[in-house]
Structure formats: structure tokens, C-alpha cells
Design an enzyme around this catalytic site. Structure first.
Site, PDB file in Angstrom:
ATOM      1  N   ASP A  89      50.257  49.053  45.567  1.00 23.28           N
ATOM      2  CA  ASP A  89      51.000  50.207  46.081  1.00 23.28           C
ATOM      3  C   ASP A  89      51.627  49.893  47.439  1.00 23.28           C
ATOM      4  O   ASP A  89      52.754  50.306  47.718  1.00 23.28           O
ATOM      5  CB  ASP A  89      50.072  51.422  46.204  1.00 23.28           C
ATOM      6  CG  ASP A  89      49.477  51.851  44.872  1.00 23.28           C
ATOM      7  OD1 ASP A  89      50.125  51.627  43.831  1.00 23.28           O
ATOM      8  OD2 ASP A  89      48.363  52.395  44.868  1.00 23.28           O
TER       9      ASP A  89
ATOM     10  N   ASP B 226      42.114  51.724  42.510  1.00 21.11           N
ATOM     11  CA  ASP B 226      42.533  52.091  43.865  1.00 21.11           C
ATOM     12  C   ASP B 226      41.287  52.105  44.737  1.00 21.11           C
ATOM     13  O   ASP B 226      40.208  52.482  44.282  1.00 21.11           O
ATOM     14  CB  ASP B 226      43.188  53.473  43.879  1.00 21.11           C
ATOM     15  CG  ASP B 226      44.537  53.505  43.171  1.00 21.11           C
ATOM     16  OD1 ASP B 226      45.250  52.483  43.217  1.00 21.11           O
ATOM     17  OD2 ASP B 226      44.883  54.537  42.586  1.00 21.11           O
TER      18      ASP B 226
END
Length: 191
Positions: free
Chosen positions: A161, A147
Site C-alpha cells: 500500500d 496488513d
């Protein structure tokens, strides 16, 4: 206009469940091609962005893109959103595999461009994070998801995401509009 036994020649909201038999094969193939193109493009963007994030952010400082509003900040996430369930990485991996299989099963019935784009984005997002869980450290089924987008008061996230959330919005729009995955419309009396 109706044919023998009351079957509509012009089509209506009460089309048969086996809509694939009545849709032109070329149209179905276009929806499948759209699904595949969206899935492949979004998956590629996710994988490449994660490789670049690891390469450029591993040993360096955070990169402010829009002041403190959008910052590139590398995180290796073993859990789900908000880093919940960090001890259940293998479970998340198995759920992602199941989700990929369900998406591939559902896409056989695709009958609208909206559903093609939504399922393409969903497959790309789930597959992007699944790829991390399968190939990244500490090992298969336990890999940590990369991330790197950070907003204030929000968990750090990635392109996969974004794809998953965009797919959810598109699916809700399709459901609200009464468009089934096969392209037929929900009859007004069932809404």
C-alpha cells in the site's frame, strides 16, 4: 539547429510521438533496469514483511513501534482500503491482474527515471497485494491481504500500500512537471 524538412537536431518540446526511435537504446535499457530493480526490491520487501508479520504477530499481542502512533497489528483483509468491498475479493483480484498487465504494457514506452521509479513501485504494490489474493487463505482469487501497520484513525496497511501511494505521488509530480511517460515534455501551450 534544424535538419532537412525542419526536423530539429537538438531536440525540443515538440518531439515526435515515436520518441523511442530517437532515444539511445542504452538509455532506454537503463530506465527499464531501474524499473525492474525498483519493482523487484519493493516487491521483495513487501512479501518478506508479510511473512514476518504473519509469523510474529499471529498469536501474539500488538507491537508498539512508536507508542500508540505506529503499532504492528495483524489484519487479514478480504476487501480494499478501509476494508470496503469485502464481498468482492475476486473482483479486486481481477482488477489487480488487469493493472499489472497495463503497467507492463506502459513500461515499454518508459523514457524517464521518474516514470521508471513510479511504475516500478506501482507494479510492486499491485503485485504484492495480488500475490496475497492468489496464494493466501481462503484460496485463489479470494485470498486475504496481510496488513499490519496501524496508525491512529487510519486503516491498517502494508508495504504494498505504501508503494502504491508513493507511486501515485510520483506520477502526479511527473504530470505536474509535464513529463510524459516516454520522457518528452508537454509543450507549454498544452499545459
Amino acid at each position: 539547429m534544424q535538419a532537412a524538412r525542419g526536423a530539429s537536431l537538438t531536440g525540443d518540446a515538440n518531439e515526435p510521438d515515436d520518441i523511442q526511435a530517437t532515444r539511445p537504446r542504452g538509455l532506454r535499457l537503463r530506465y527499464l533496469a531501474l524499473f525492474a530493480a525498483v519493482a523487484l526490491a519493493a516487491y521483495t520487501v513487501d512479501v518478506v514483511s508479510k511473512v514476518l508479520a504473519v509469523e510474529h504477530l499471529s498469536d501474539g499481542p500488538d507491537v508498539e513501534l512508536i507508542g500508540d502512533f505506529l503499532v504492528l497489528h495483524l489484519v487479514r483483509n478480504p476487501g480494499a482500503a478501509f476494508s470496503t468491498g469485502t464481498g468482492y475479493t475476486a473482483v479486486f483480484t481481477c482488477l489487480a491482474i488487469a493493472a499489472v498487465l497495463v503497467i507492463l504494457y506502459l513500461v515499454r514506452r518508459i523514457g524517464s527515471a521518474g516514470w521508471a521509479v513510479a511504475l516500478g513501485l506501482l507494479l510492486a504494490g499491485v503485485s504484492g497485494n495480488l500475490t496475497d489474493r492468489m496464494l493466501r487463505e481462503p484460496g485463489p482469487l479470494r485470498g486475504h491481504v496481510i496488513d499490519f501497520f496501524m496508525l491512529p484513525n487510519w486503516p491498517v496497511f502494508n508495504v504494498a500500500d505504501i508503494c502504491i501511494n508513493a507511486a501515485a505521488v510520483l506520477i502526479l509530480i511527473q504530470v505536474y512537471r509535464g513529463i510524459r511517460i516516454d520522457g518528452t515534455r508537454v509543450p507549454k501551450d498544452e499545459k
